[in-house]
Design an enzyme around this catalytic site. Structure first.
Site, mmCIF file in Angstrom:
data_model
loop_
_atom_site.group_PDB
_atom_site.id
_atom_site.type_symbol
_atom_site.label_atom_id
_atom_site.label_comp_id
_atom_site.label_asym_id
_atom_site.label_seq_id
_atom_site.Cartn_x
_atom_site.Cartn_y
_atom_site.Cartn_z
ATOM 1 N N GLU A 55 -19.999 -5.711 10.047
ATOM 2 C CA GLU A 55 -20.836 -4.860 10.882
ATOM 3 C C GLU A 55 -21.904 -5.645 11.634
ATOM 4 O O GLU A 55 -22.230 -5.339 12.788
ATOM 5 C CB GLU A 55 -21.492 -3.784 10.015
ATOM 6 N N ARG A 65 -25.776 -2.027 7.238
ATOM 7 C CA ARG A 65 -25.475 -3.430 6.965
ATOM 8 C C ARG A 65 -25.774 -4.328 8.161
ATOM 9 O O ARG A 65 -25.615 -5.545 8.067
ATOM 10 C CB ARG A 65 -24.008 -3.555 6.555
ATOM 11 N N LYS A 89 0.843 -1.187 0.000
ATOM 12 C CA LYS A 89 0.000 0.000 0.000
ATOM 13 C C LYS A 89 0.884 1.244 0.000
ATOM 14 O O LYS A 89 1.810 1.359 0.796
ATOM 15 C CB LYS A 89 -0.912 -0.020 1.235
#
Length: 619
Positions: A362, A390, A279
Protein backbone atom coordinates in the site's frame (compact mmCIF):
# COMPACT_ATOMS: atom_id res chain seq x y z
CA UNK A 1 -14.27 -46.25 9.10
CA UNK A 2 -16.28 -43.75 11.10
CA UNK A 3 -15.75 -40.02 11.14
CA UNK A 4 -12.16 -39.16 11.96
CA UNK A 5 -12.92 -35.50 12.61
CA UNK A 6 -15.27 -36.56 15.42
CA UNK A 7 -12.25 -38.13 17.13
CA UNK A 8 -10.15 -34.97 16.99
CA UNK A 9 -10.61 -32.42 19.75
CA UNK A 10 -7.02 -31.14 19.99
CA UNK A 11 -3.95 -31.30 17.73
CA UNK A 12 -2.56 -33.97 20.05
CA UNK A 13 -5.23 -36.35 18.76
CA UNK A 14 -3.67 -36.27 15.28
CA UNK A 15 -0.51 -37.95 16.52
CA UNK A 16 -2.25 -41.30 17.06
CA UNK A 17 -3.99 -41.40 13.67
CA UNK A 18 -2.84 -43.71 10.89
CA UNK A 19 -1.86 -42.45 7.45
CA UNK A 20 -5.21 -43.60 6.06
CA UNK A 21 -7.06 -41.80 8.85
CA UNK A 22 -5.12 -38.60 8.20
CA UNK A 23 -6.10 -38.73 4.53
CA UNK A 24 -9.74 -39.25 5.49
CA UNK A 25 -9.46 -36.39 7.99
CA UNK A 26 -8.32 -34.05 5.20
CA UNK A 27 -11.40 -34.92 3.15
CA UNK A 28 -13.71 -34.48 6.13
CA UNK A 29 -12.17 -31.10 6.87
CA UNK A 30 -12.85 -30.04 3.28
CA UNK A 31 -16.44 -31.20 3.51
CA UNK A 32 -17.02 -29.27 6.73
CA UNK A 33 -15.38 -26.12 5.37
CA UNK A 34 -17.58 -26.28 2.26
CA UNK A 35 -20.72 -26.99 4.31
CA UNK A 36 -20.26 -24.10 6.74
CA UNK A 37 -18.98 -21.60 4.17
CA UNK A 38 -22.02 -22.39 2.03
CA UNK A 39 -24.18 -21.26 4.96
CA UNK A 40 -22.14 -18.29 6.20
CA UNK A 41 -20.03 -17.17 3.28
CA UNK A 42 -16.34 -16.78 3.95
CA UNK A 43 -12.84 -17.64 2.82
CA UNK A 44 -13.39 -20.85 0.91
CA UNK A 45 -10.73 -21.34 -1.77
CA UNK A 46 -7.76 -20.34 0.39
CA UNK A 47 -8.86 -22.60 3.25
CA UNK A 48 -9.43 -25.58 0.97
CA UNK A 49 -5.96 -25.16 -0.50
CA UNK A 50 -4.24 -25.35 2.89
CA UNK A 51 -5.92 -28.44 4.37
CA UNK A 52 -3.10 -30.99 3.98
CA UNK A 53 -0.52 -28.42 5.05
CA UNK A 54 -2.43 -27.65 8.25
CA UNK A 55 -2.98 -31.33 9.03
CA UNK A 56 0.75 -31.98 8.57
CA UNK A 57 1.73 -29.01 10.74
CA UNK A 58 -0.47 -30.14 13.61
CA UNK A 59 0.72 -33.74 13.23
CA UNK A 60 4.37 -32.74 13.52
CA UNK A 61 4.39 -29.71 15.81
CA UNK A 62 2.92 -29.31 19.29
CA UNK A 63 0.47 -26.39 19.29
CA UNK A 64 -0.05 -24.30 21.34
CA UNK A 65 3.46 -24.76 22.84
CA UNK A 66 4.92 -24.50 19.36
CA UNK A 67 3.68 -21.33 17.69
CA UNK A 68 2.09 -21.61 14.24
CA UNK A 69 1.47 -18.23 12.62
CA UNK A 70 -0.86 -17.84 9.64
CA UNK A 71 -0.26 -14.75 7.53
CA UNK A 72 -3.58 -12.96 6.81
CA UNK A 73 -5.34 -15.91 8.47
CA UNK A 74 -8.00 -16.51 5.85
CA UNK A 75 -6.52 -19.95 5.07
CA UNK A 76 -6.84 -21.20 8.64
CA UNK A 77 -10.33 -22.76 8.75
CA UNK A 78 -8.89 -26.30 9.06
CA UNK A 79 -6.68 -25.00 11.87
CA UNK A 80 -9.77 -23.82 13.76
CA UNK A 81 -11.48 -27.18 13.29
CA UNK A 82 -8.44 -29.06 14.66
CA UNK A 83 -7.91 -26.83 17.69
CA UNK A 84 -11.02 -27.32 19.80
CA UNK A 85 -13.45 -25.15 17.83
CA UNK A 86 -15.29 -27.62 15.62
CA UNK A 87 -18.43 -27.40 17.77
CA UNK A 88 -18.53 -23.63 17.18
CA UNK A 89 -17.31 -23.68 13.59
CA UNK A 90 -20.85 -23.16 12.31
CA UNK A 91 -20.73 -19.69 13.94
CA UNK A 92 -17.72 -18.48 11.95
CA UNK A 93 -18.08 -14.86 10.77
CA UNK A 94 -21.47 -14.62 12.50
CA UNK A 95 -22.10 -12.03 15.19
CA UNK A 96 -20.91 -13.45 18.50
CA UNK A 97 -19.26 -16.38 16.72
CA UNK A 98 -15.77 -17.33 15.62
CA UNK A 99 -13.65 -14.85 13.73
CA UNK A 100 -12.93 -15.51 10.07
CA UNK A 101 -9.23 -14.99 10.85
CA UNK A 102 -6.90 -16.15 13.59
CA UNK A 103 -7.38 -14.26 16.83
CA UNK A 104 -5.28 -14.49 19.98
CA UNK A 105 -8.22 -13.83 22.31
CA UNK A 106 -10.24 -16.61 20.68
CA UNK A 107 -7.85 -19.54 21.20
CA UNK A 108 -4.40 -20.26 22.66
CA UNK A 109 -3.66 -22.02 19.37
CA UNK A 110 -3.95 -18.73 17.45
CA UNK A 111 -0.45 -17.28 17.67
CA UNK A 112 -1.35 -13.86 16.24
CA UNK A 113 -4.43 -11.77 15.58
CA UNK A 114 -4.30 -10.97 11.88
CA UNK A 115 -6.32 -9.86 8.89
CA UNK A 116 -3.76 -7.88 6.90
CA UNK A 117 -1.04 -9.49 4.79
CA UNK A 118 2.74 -9.69 5.29
CA UNK A 119 2.80 -9.46 9.11
CA UNK A 120 3.68 -13.07 10.06
CA UNK A 121 7.44 -12.95 9.53
CA UNK A 122 8.07 -9.90 11.71
CA UNK A 123 5.86 -11.46 14.38
CA UNK A 124 7.80 -14.74 14.09
CA UNK A 125 11.11 -12.92 14.41
CA UNK A 126 9.88 -11.15 17.55
CA UNK A 127 8.75 -14.44 19.05
CA UNK A 128 12.11 -16.07 18.25
CA UNK A 129 13.96 -13.22 19.96
CA UNK A 130 11.73 -13.54 23.04
CA UNK A 131 12.07 -17.34 23.10
CA UNK A 132 15.86 -17.26 22.98
CA UNK A 133 16.20 -14.48 25.55
CA UNK A 134 14.02 -16.45 27.95
CA UNK A 135 15.90 -19.71 27.36
CA UNK A 136 12.90 -21.52 25.92
CA UNK A 137 12.94 -24.14 23.15
CA UNK A 138 9.55 -24.16 21.42
CA UNK A 139 9.33 -24.14 17.63
CA UNK A 140 8.04 -21.25 15.53
CA UNK A 141 6.42 -21.78 12.13
CA UNK A 142 5.16 -18.95 9.93
CA UNK A 143 2.85 -19.82 7.02
CA UNK A 144 2.87 -17.09 4.37
CA UNK A 145 1.42 -16.97 0.87
CA UNK A 146 3.38 -16.07 -2.24
CA UNK A 147 1.32 -12.89 -2.59
CA UNK A 148 1.95 -11.77 1.00
CA UNK A 149 5.66 -12.56 0.70
CA UNK A 150 6.01 -9.81 -1.91
CA UNK A 151 4.86 -7.21 0.63
CA UNK A 152 7.55 -4.82 1.78
CA UNK A 153 7.05 -5.67 5.46
CA UNK A 154 7.60 -9.39 4.75
CA UNK A 155 10.73 -8.72 2.68
CA UNK A 156 12.19 -6.42 5.33
CA UNK A 157 11.55 -9.09 7.97
CA UNK A 158 13.21 -11.74 5.78
CA UNK A 159 16.28 -9.54 5.54
CA UNK A 160 16.57 -9.36 9.33
CA UNK A 161 15.76 -13.05 9.82
CA UNK A 162 18.63 -13.92 7.48
CA UNK A 163 20.98 -11.67 9.42
CA UNK A 164 20.06 -12.90 12.91
CA UNK A 165 19.85 -16.60 11.94
CA UNK A 166 17.19 -17.42 14.53
CA UNK A 167 15.67 -20.90 14.49
CA UNK A 168 12.34 -20.67 12.72
CA UNK A 169 10.57 -22.35 9.83
CA UNK A 170 8.84 -20.35 7.11
CA UNK A 171 6.29 -22.16 4.98
CA UNK A 172 5.86 -20.45 1.62
CA UNK A 173 2.33 -21.51 0.64
CA UNK A 174 2.54 -20.90 -3.10
CA UNK A 175 -0.80 -21.08 -4.91
CA UNK A 176 -0.02 -18.34 -7.46
CA UNK A 177 -2.89 -16.27 -6.05
CA UNK A 178 -3.66 -13.87 -3.25
CA UNK A 179 -7.07 -12.37 -4.02
CA UNK A 180 -6.15 -10.87 -7.33
CA UNK A 181 -3.53 -12.53 -9.56
CA UNK A 182 -0.10 -12.00 -8.05
CA UNK A 183 2.27 -9.57 -9.73
CA UNK A 184 5.94 -8.62 -9.61
CA UNK A 185 9.42 -9.91 -10.32
CA UNK A 186 9.59 -12.10 -7.21
CA UNK A 187 6.31 -13.75 -8.15
CA UNK A 188 7.71 -14.52 -11.63
CA UNK A 189 10.76 -16.08 -9.97
CA UNK A 190 8.53 -18.33 -7.85
CA UNK A 191 7.12 -19.72 -11.07
CA UNK A 192 10.62 -20.70 -12.26
CA UNK A 193 11.19 -22.51 -8.96
CA UNK A 194 8.11 -24.67 -9.32
CA UNK A 195 9.26 -28.12 -10.38
CA UNK A 196 7.09 -29.84 -12.98
CA UNK A 197 4.71 -32.47 -11.66
CA UNK A 198 6.48 -35.37 -13.37
CA UNK A 199 9.69 -34.47 -11.51
CA UNK A 200 7.90 -34.50 -8.17
CA UNK A 201 6.17 -37.79 -9.00
CA UNK A 202 9.48 -39.34 -10.00
CA UNK A 203 11.11 -38.07 -6.83
CA UNK A 204 8.40 -39.62 -4.65
CA UNK A 205 8.60 -42.93 -6.51
CA UNK A 206 12.38 -43.03 -6.33
CA UNK A 207 12.39 -42.22 -2.64
CA UNK A 208 10.03 -45.09 -1.92
CA UNK A 209 12.08 -47.60 -3.92
CA UNK A 210 15.38 -46.55 -2.34
CA UNK A 211 13.94 -46.67 1.17
CA UNK A 212 12.74 -50.22 0.58
CA UNK A 213 16.03 -51.43 -0.96
CA UNK A 214 18.49 -49.75 1.36
CA UNK A 215 18.14 -46.92 3.87
CA UNK A 216 21.86 -46.23 3.43
CA UNK A 217 21.49 -45.92 -0.33
CA UNK A 218 18.57 -43.57 0.17
CA UNK A 219 20.64 -41.43 2.54
CA UNK A 220 23.45 -41.17 -0.04
CA UNK A 221 20.96 -40.20 -2.77
CA UNK A 222 19.38 -37.62 -0.50
CA UNK A 223 22.78 -36.02 0.19
CA UNK A 224 23.50 -35.97 -3.54
CA UNK A 225 20.15 -34.29 -4.15
CA UNK A 226 20.93 -31.60 -1.57
CA UNK A 227 24.34 -31.01 -3.14
CA UNK A 228 22.72 -30.68 -6.55
CA UNK A 229 20.22 -28.18 -5.20
CA UNK A 230 23.05 -26.01 -3.94
CA UNK A 231 24.37 -25.86 -7.49
CA UNK A 232 21.00 -25.53 -9.22
CA UNK A 233 19.64 -22.83 -6.93
CA UNK A 234 22.55 -20.40 -6.82
CA UNK A 235 20.15 -17.78 -8.21
CA UNK A 236 17.53 -18.49 -5.56
CA UNK A 237 17.01 -15.16 -3.72
CA UNK A 238 16.52 -16.91 -0.39
CA UNK A 239 20.13 -18.05 -0.37
CA UNK A 240 21.20 -14.44 -0.80
CA UNK A 241 19.20 -13.61 2.32
CA UNK A 242 21.02 -16.30 4.27
CA UNK A 243 18.01 -18.63 4.41
CA UNK A 244 18.02 -22.37 3.87
CA UNK A 245 15.62 -23.21 1.03
CA UNK A 246 13.82 -26.52 0.55
CA UNK A 247 11.43 -27.21 -2.28
CA UNK A 248 9.27 -26.75 -4.07
CA UNK A 249 7.17 -29.68 -2.90
CA UNK A 250 3.58 -30.81 -3.48
CA UNK A 251 1.48 -29.18 -0.78
CA UNK A 252 -1.24 -31.82 -1.11
CA UNK A 253 1.06 -34.84 -0.60
CA UNK A 254 0.35 -35.34 3.08
CA UNK A 255 2.90 -38.12 3.59
CA UNK A 256 5.73 -36.09 2.03
CA UNK A 257 4.79 -32.98 4.01
CA UNK A 258 4.90 -34.86 7.30
CA UNK A 259 8.21 -36.46 6.32
CA UNK A 260 9.79 -33.12 5.45
CA UNK A 261 8.44 -31.26 8.49
CA UNK A 262 9.74 -33.96 10.82
CA UNK A 263 13.22 -33.44 9.43
CA UNK A 264 13.10 -29.67 9.13
CA UNK A 265 11.91 -28.98 12.66
CA UNK A 266 15.26 -30.07 14.11
CA UNK A 267 17.38 -27.84 11.86
CA UNK A 268 19.14 -24.80 13.25
CA UNK A 269 18.72 -21.38 11.70
CA UNK A 270 15.96 -20.08 9.43
CA UNK A 271 14.52 -22.42 6.78
CA UNK A 272 12.02 -21.81 4.00
CA UNK A 273 9.90 -24.74 2.83
CA UNK A 274 8.35 -23.88 -0.53
CA UNK A 275 4.99 -25.67 -0.77
CA UNK A 276 2.97 -25.58 -3.99
CA UNK A 277 -0.80 -25.79 -3.40
CA UNK A 278 -3.94 -25.34 -5.43
CA UNK A 279 -6.41 -22.74 -4.23
CA UNK A 280 -9.84 -24.34 -3.91
CA UNK A 281 -8.37 -27.87 -3.87
CA UNK A 282 -11.01 -30.60 -3.81
CA UNK A 283 -13.93 -28.43 -4.90
CA UNK A 284 -14.06 -28.14 -8.67
CA UNK A 285 -15.80 -24.77 -8.93
CA UNK A 286 -13.37 -23.20 -6.47
CA UNK A 287 -10.40 -24.68 -8.32
CA UNK A 288 -11.66 -23.33 -11.64
CA UNK A 289 -12.38 -19.79 -10.39
CA UNK A 290 -10.38 -19.11 -7.21
CA UNK A 291 -10.96 -15.36 -7.45
CA UNK A 292 -14.74 -15.54 -7.07
CA UNK A 293 -14.60 -18.47 -4.63
CA UNK A 294 -11.93 -16.80 -2.51
CA UNK A 295 -14.68 -15.21 -0.43
CA UNK A 296 -18.12 -16.10 -1.78
CA UNK A 297 -21.42 -15.33 -0.11
CA UNK A 298 -23.62 -18.27 0.90
CA UNK A 299 -24.30 -20.89 -1.79
CA UNK A 300 -25.80 -24.32 -2.41
CA UNK A 301 -22.87 -26.77 -2.04
CA UNK A 302 -24.63 -29.36 -4.23
CA UNK A 303 -25.31 -26.85 -6.99
CA UNK A 304 -22.79 -24.04 -6.50
CA UNK A 305 -23.57 -21.04 -8.65
CA UNK A 306 -22.08 -17.58 -8.73
CA UNK A 307 -24.48 -15.24 -7.00
CA UNK A 308 -25.08 -11.84 -8.49
CA UNK A 309 -24.32 -9.55 -5.58
CA UNK A 310 -25.97 -6.42 -6.90
CA UNK A 311 -24.31 -3.29 -8.21
CA UNK A 312 -21.71 -2.16 -5.70
CA UNK A 313 -19.99 1.10 -4.86
CA UNK A 314 -16.78 -0.55 -6.09
CA UNK A 315 -18.37 -1.16 -9.49
CA UNK A 316 -19.68 2.40 -9.54
CA UNK A 317 -16.15 3.67 -8.96
CA UNK A 318 -14.66 1.35 -11.58
CA UNK A 319 -17.21 2.36 -14.20
CA UNK A 320 -16.66 6.04 -13.44
CA UNK A 321 -12.86 5.97 -13.78
CA UNK A 322 -13.10 3.83 -16.91
CA UNK A 323 -15.21 6.54 -18.55
CA UNK A 324 -13.18 9.39 -17.06
CA UNK A 325 -9.99 7.98 -18.54
CA UNK A 326 -11.44 8.59 -22.01
CA UNK A 327 -12.00 12.25 -21.08
CA UNK A 328 -8.75 12.80 -19.19
CA UNK A 329 -5.66 11.26 -20.83
CA UNK A 330 -3.55 11.95 -17.72
CA UNK A 331 -5.71 9.80 -15.43
CA UNK A 332 -3.80 6.79 -14.09
CA UNK A 333 -5.20 4.18 -11.66
CA UNK A 334 -3.14 2.26 -9.09
CA UNK A 335 -4.26 -0.62 -6.86
CA UNK A 336 -2.42 -2.62 -4.18
CA UNK A 337 -3.54 -6.13 -5.24
CA UNK A 338 -7.26 -5.32 -5.24
CA UNK A 339 -8.25 -5.22 -8.90
CA UNK A 340 -11.42 -7.28 -8.45
CA UNK A 341 -12.34 -5.91 -5.03
CA UNK A 342 -11.98 -2.30 -6.16
CA UNK A 343 -14.05 -2.81 -9.31
CA UNK A 344 -11.14 -2.30 -11.69
CA UNK A 345 -11.32 -5.34 -13.97
CA UNK A 346 -12.93 -3.38 -16.81
CA UNK A 347 -10.61 -0.43 -16.33
CA UNK A 348 -7.50 -2.64 -16.38
CA UNK A 349 -8.65 -4.18 -19.66
CA UNK A 350 -9.74 -0.89 -21.27
CA UNK A 351 -6.74 1.22 -20.19
CA UNK A 352 -3.90 -1.26 -19.53
CA UNK A 353 -1.24 1.39 -20.21
CA UNK A 354 -2.65 3.61 -17.45
CA UNK A 355 -3.16 0.92 -14.81
CA UNK A 356 -0.76 -0.51 -12.25
CA UNK A 357 -1.15 -3.24 -9.63
CA UNK A 358 1.77 -2.91 -7.22
CA UNK A 359 0.92 -6.03 -5.21
CA UNK A 360 0.34 -6.03 -1.46
CA UNK A 361 2.31 -2.82 -0.98
CA UNK A 362 0.00 0.00 0.00
CA UNK A 363 2.86 2.39 0.73
CA UNK A 364 4.27 1.77 -2.75
CA UNK A 365 0.85 2.46 -4.29
CA UNK A 366 0.58 5.90 -2.68
CA UNK A 367 4.16 6.96 -3.36
CA UNK A 368 3.99 5.72 -6.96
CA UNK A 369 0.96 7.99 -7.26
CA UNK A 370 3.08 10.83 -5.92
CA UNK A 371 5.74 10.15 -8.54
CA UNK A 372 3.13 10.20 -11.31
CA UNK A 373 1.70 13.47 -10.00
CA UNK A 374 5.15 15.06 -9.87
CA UNK A 375 5.45 14.48 -13.61
CA UNK A 376 2.05 15.82 -14.60
CA UNK A 377 -0.23 12.78 -14.39
CA UNK A 378 -3.51 12.54 -12.45
CA UNK A 379 -3.21 9.38 -10.36
CA UNK A 380 -6.12 7.70 -8.56
CA UNK A 381 -5.09 5.24 -5.84
CA UNK A 382 -7.94 2.77 -5.28
CA UNK A 383 -7.55 1.38 -1.79
CA UNK A 384 -9.63 0.00 1.07
CA UNK A 385 -9.89 2.21 4.15
CA UNK A 386 -8.36 -0.47 6.38
CA UNK A 387 -5.37 -0.84 4.03
CA UNK A 388 -4.79 2.89 3.62
CA UNK A 389 -3.78 2.83 7.29
CA UNK A 390 -0.61 1.10 6.11
CA UNK A 391 0.34 4.05 3.90
CA UNK A 392 -0.33 6.92 6.29
CA UNK A 393 3.24 8.21 6.27
CA UNK A 394 3.26 8.23 2.47
CA UNK A 395 0.04 10.25 2.37
CA UNK A 396 1.67 12.89 4.56
CA UNK A 397 5.30 12.77 3.45
CA UNK A 398 5.03 12.01 -0.26
CA UNK A 399 1.67 13.52 -1.24
CA UNK A 400 0.35 16.18 1.12
CA UNK A 401 3.50 18.19 1.87
CA UNK A 402 3.81 19.20 -1.79
CA UNK A 403 0.03 19.36 -2.29
CA UNK A 404 0.17 16.83 -5.13
CA UNK A 405 -2.76 15.91 -7.36
CA UNK A 406 -3.41 12.44 -5.95
CA UNK A 407 -6.95 11.11 -5.50
CA UNK A 408 -7.44 8.44 -2.83
CA UNK A 409 -10.52 6.39 -3.73
CA UNK A 410 -11.26 4.85 -0.33
CA UNK A 411 -13.42 1.75 -0.61
CA UNK A 412 -14.98 -0.17 2.33
CA UNK A 413 -15.28 3.00 4.43
CA UNK A 414 -17.23 2.29 7.60
CA UNK A 415 -18.14 -1.05 9.14
CA UNK A 416 -17.73 -3.94 6.71
CA UNK A 417 -19.53 -6.75 8.55
CA UNK A 418 -18.25 -10.30 8.80
CA UNK A 419 -14.53 -9.55 8.34
CA UNK A 420 -14.52 -7.71 11.66
CA UNK A 421 -12.11 -5.33 13.39
CA UNK A 422 -9.11 -5.94 11.14
CA UNK A 423 -11.14 -4.77 8.14
CA UNK A 424 -13.60 -2.16 9.43
CA UNK A 425 -12.82 1.17 7.76
CA UNK A 426 -13.61 3.36 10.74
CA UNK A 427 -10.42 5.36 11.31
CA UNK A 428 -9.73 7.11 8.00
CA UNK A 429 -11.54 10.39 8.76
CA UNK A 430 -9.66 10.78 12.05
CA UNK A 431 -6.25 10.02 10.61
CA UNK A 432 -6.74 12.00 7.40
CA UNK A 433 -8.50 15.17 8.50
CA UNK A 434 -5.48 16.32 10.51
CA UNK A 435 -3.33 16.32 7.34
CA UNK A 436 -2.94 19.79 5.77
CA UNK A 437 -3.91 20.30 2.12
CA UNK A 438 -6.10 17.20 2.09
CA UNK A 439 -9.82 17.23 1.23
CA UNK A 440 -12.18 14.47 2.43
CA UNK A 441 -15.50 13.85 0.70
CA UNK A 442 -18.23 11.19 0.86
CA UNK A 443 -20.84 10.90 -1.92
CA UNK A 444 -24.46 10.03 -1.23
CA UNK A 445 -24.91 7.98 -4.43
CA UNK A 446 -23.13 6.81 -7.58
CA UNK A 447 -23.98 9.98 -9.48
CA UNK A 448 -22.45 12.15 -6.79
CA UNK A 449 -19.39 9.89 -6.80
CA UNK A 450 -18.97 10.60 -10.51
CA UNK A 451 -19.34 14.32 -9.89
CA UNK A 452 -16.71 14.25 -7.13
CA UNK A 453 -14.19 12.26 -9.19
CA UNK A 454 -14.49 14.57 -12.19
CA UNK A 455 -14.32 17.73 -10.08
CA UNK A 456 -11.36 16.34 -8.10
CA UNK A 457 -9.38 16.06 -11.33
CA UNK A 458 -10.09 19.74 -11.99
CA UNK A 459 -9.55 21.05 -8.45
CA UNK A 460 -6.30 19.18 -7.84
CA UNK A 461 -4.41 18.57 -4.63
CA UNK A 462 -4.70 15.53 -2.34
CA UNK A 463 -8.35 14.43 -2.23
CA UNK A 464 -9.85 11.44 -0.41
CA UNK A 465 -13.25 10.20 -1.59
CA UNK A 466 -14.67 7.55 0.75
CA UNK A 467 -17.57 5.17 0.09
CA UNK A 468 -18.96 2.09 1.85
CA UNK A 469 -19.09 -1.64 1.21
CA UNK A 470 -22.65 -1.73 -0.05
CA UNK A 471 -24.86 -1.79 -3.10
CA UNK A 472 -25.86 1.43 -4.86
CA UNK A 473 -28.10 2.32 -7.80
CA UNK A 474 -26.03 2.68 -10.99
CA UNK A 475 -25.50 6.15 -12.43
CA UNK A 476 -26.30 6.73 -16.11
CA UNK A 477 -23.27 6.50 -18.39
CA UNK A 478 -21.93 9.73 -19.81
CA UNK A 479 -23.54 11.90 -17.15
CA UNK A 480 -21.17 14.12 -15.18
CA UNK A 481 -23.12 16.53 -12.96
CA UNK A 482 -21.46 19.60 -11.52
CA UNK A 483 -20.87 19.79 -7.79
CA UNK A 484 -20.23 22.89 -5.71
CA UNK A 485 -16.92 21.87 -4.16
CA UNK A 486 -16.79 22.01 -0.39
CA UNK A 487 -20.54 22.56 0.10
CA UNK A 488 -23.23 20.60 1.86
CA UNK A 489 -26.69 19.84 0.48
CA UNK A 490 -30.05 20.17 2.26
CA UNK A 491 -32.09 17.08 1.39
CA UNK A 492 -35.04 17.94 3.65
CA UNK A 493 -35.92 21.20 5.36
CA UNK A 494 -36.67 21.27 9.08
CA UNK A 495 -38.19 23.71 11.59
CA UNK A 496 -36.49 22.66 14.84
CA UNK A 497 -33.57 20.33 14.21
CA UNK A 498 -31.24 19.08 11.50
CA UNK A 499 -29.47 15.75 11.12
CA UNK A 500 -26.01 16.12 9.58
CA UNK A 501 -25.09 12.86 7.88
CA UNK A 502 -23.14 11.56 4.90
CA UNK A 503 -22.60 8.37 2.95
CA UNK A 504 -24.32 5.34 4.40
CA UNK A 505 -25.81 7.12 7.42
CA UNK A 506 -27.91 9.38 5.18
CA UNK A 507 -30.30 6.48 4.73
CA UNK A 508 -30.80 6.30 8.49
CA UNK A 509 -31.16 10.06 8.79
CA UNK A 510 -33.91 10.19 6.18
CA UNK A 511 -35.66 7.22 7.79
CA UNK A 512 -35.50 8.83 11.23
CA UNK A 513 -36.80 12.20 10.01
CA UNK A 514 -39.58 10.67 7.95
CA UNK A 515 -42.18 13.29 6.99
CA UNK A 516 -41.95 15.18 10.26
CA UNK A 517 -41.62 18.89 9.33
CA UNK A 518 -39.67 19.64 12.50
CA UNK A 519 -36.57 17.68 11.39
CA UNK A 520 -34.37 18.41 8.40
CA UNK A 521 -31.59 16.33 6.85
CA UNK A 522 -28.29 17.60 5.43
CA UNK A 523 -25.97 15.66 3.15
CA UNK A 524 -22.71 16.71 4.82
CA UNK A 525 -20.76 15.38 1.87
CA UNK A 526 -17.57 17.35 2.58
CA UNK A 527 -15.94 16.38 5.84
CA UNK A 528 -12.86 18.50 5.25
CA UNK A 529 -13.31 21.35 4.66
CA UNK A 530 -16.66 21.56 6.38
CA UNK A 531 -19.29 23.82 4.86
CA UNK A 532 -18.88 26.29 7.72
CA UNK A 533 -21.27 28.82 6.17
CA UNK A 534 -24.14 26.32 6.29
CA UNK A 535 -23.04 24.98 9.66
CA UNK A 536 -23.09 28.49 11.15
CA UNK A 537 -26.56 29.18 9.75
CA UNK A 538 -27.95 25.92 11.13
CA UNK A 539 -26.20 26.31 14.49
CA UNK A 540 -27.80 29.73 15.05
CA UNK A 541 -31.36 28.50 14.71
CA UNK A 542 -31.61 24.74 15.10
CA UNK A 543 -30.71 21.76 17.25
CA UNK A 544 -28.19 19.46 15.59
CA UNK A 545 -27.39 15.75 15.45
CA UNK A 546 -24.29 14.50 13.64
CA UNK A 547 -24.13 10.83 12.67
CA UNK A 548 -21.31 8.85 11.07
CA UNK A 549 -20.26 5.26 10.36
CA UNK A 550 -16.84 6.00 11.87
CA UNK A 551 -15.24 6.40 15.27
CA UNK A 552 -16.87 9.30 17.10
CA UNK A 553 -13.48 10.25 18.53
CA UNK A 554 -11.70 12.39 15.98
CA UNK A 555 -14.35 11.94 13.32
CA UNK A 556 -16.88 14.16 11.56
CA UNK A 557 -18.75 15.06 14.76
CA UNK A 558 -15.49 16.09 16.39
CA UNK A 559 -14.74 18.29 13.38
CA UNK A 560 -18.17 19.94 13.72
CA UNK A 561 -17.62 20.60 17.45
CA UNK A 562 -14.20 22.12 16.72
CA UNK A 563 -15.70 24.37 14.05
CA UNK A 564 -18.51 25.47 16.36
CA UNK A 565 -15.94 26.36 19.03
CA UNK A 566 -14.00 28.46 16.52
CA UNK A 567 -17.21 30.18 15.43
CA UNK A 568 -18.17 30.68 19.10
CA UNK A 569 -21.53 29.02 18.53
CA UNK A 570 -23.21 26.81 21.12
CA UNK A 571 -26.20 24.99 19.66
CA UNK A 572 -27.79 22.01 21.36
CA UNK A 573 -26.04 19.12 19.66
CA UNK A 574 -25.58 15.35 19.87
CA UNK A 575 -22.68 13.51 18.20
CA UNK A 576 -23.37 9.93 17.10
CA UNK A 577 -20.57 7.62 16.01
CA UNK A 578 -18.84 4.40 16.90
CA UNK A 579 -17.58 3.95 20.48
CA UNK A 580 -13.94 3.97 21.52
CA UNK A 581 -13.42 0.24 21.12
CA UNK A 582 -12.85 -2.25 18.33
CA UNK A 583 -16.13 -3.41 16.81
CA UNK A 584 -16.40 -7.18 16.38
CA UNK A 585 -17.71 -8.91 13.27
CA UNK A 586 -21.41 -9.25 12.53
CA UNK A 587 -24.17 -8.03 10.28
CA UNK A 588 -23.78 -4.34 9.44
CA UNK A 589 -27.38 -3.31 10.35
CA UNK A 590 -27.05 -5.07 13.70
CA UNK A 591 -23.68 -3.46 14.42
CA UNK A 592 -25.06 -0.04 13.49
CA UNK A 593 -28.03 -0.57 15.80
CA UNK A 594 -25.80 -1.57 18.71
CA UNK A 595 -23.66 1.53 18.14
CA UNK A 596 -26.75 3.73 18.06
CA UNK A 597 -26.11 5.17 14.61
CA UNK A 598 -29.19 3.70 12.92
CA UNK A 599 -32.58 5.40 12.57
CA UNK A 600 -33.63 4.38 16.08
CA UNK A 601 -30.42 5.78 17.54
CA UNK A 602 -30.94 9.06 15.70
CA UNK A 603 -34.51 9.29 17.02
CA UNK A 604 -33.20 8.76 20.56
CA UNK A 605 -30.68 11.56 20.09
CA UNK A 606 -33.41 13.89 18.81
CA UNK A 607 -35.61 12.95 21.75
CA UNK A 608 -32.78 13.91 24.11
CA UNK A 609 -32.87 17.31 22.42
CA UNK A 610 -36.63 17.57 22.99
CA UNK A 611 -37.73 16.52 19.48
CA UNK A 612 -39.56 13.23 19.86
CA UNK A 613 -40.28 11.22 16.73
CA UNK A 614 -42.01 7.87 16.34
CA UNK A 615 -40.81 4.98 14.24
CA UNK A 616 -44.28 4.59 12.73
CA UNK A 617 -44.04 7.86 10.83
CA UNK A 618 -43.62 7.19 7.11
CA UNK A 619 -40.13 7.48 5.68
Amino acid sequence: MGSVLDQVDTPEDLKRLSEAELLQLAEELRSEIIRVTAQNGGHLASSLGAVELIVALHRVFNSPTDRILFDVGHQAYAHKLLTGRKDRFHTIRKEGGLSGFTKVSESPHDAITVGHASTSLANALGMALARDLRGETYKIVAVIGDGALTGGMALAALNKIGELQKDLLIILNDNEMSISQNVGALNRHFRTLQVQKWVQDAERFGRGVLERISPKLYEMADRAKEAAKLVLHQENPFYAWGLRYVGPVDGHDLKSLIYLLEHLKSLKGPTILHVVTKKGKGYKVAESDPVYWHGPPGFDPQNPQKIKKGYSWSQAFGDAVTELAHLEPRLFVITPAMREGSGLVKYSQTHPDRYLDVGICEDVAVTTGAGLALRGMKPVVAIYSTFLQRAYDQVIHDVAIENLDVILAIDRAGLVGADGPTHHGVFDIAYLRTVPNLTIAAPKDALELRAMLKKALEVGGPIAIRYPRDTVDPAPEGVWPEIAWGTWEVLKEGREAYILAFGKTLRYALEAAGEDPRVGVVNARFIKPLDEAMLARLARGFKLVTVEDHQAMGGFGSAVLEALARLELKPEIRVLGLPDRFIEHGGIPSLHAKAGIDAAGIRRALAALGVTLTASEPA
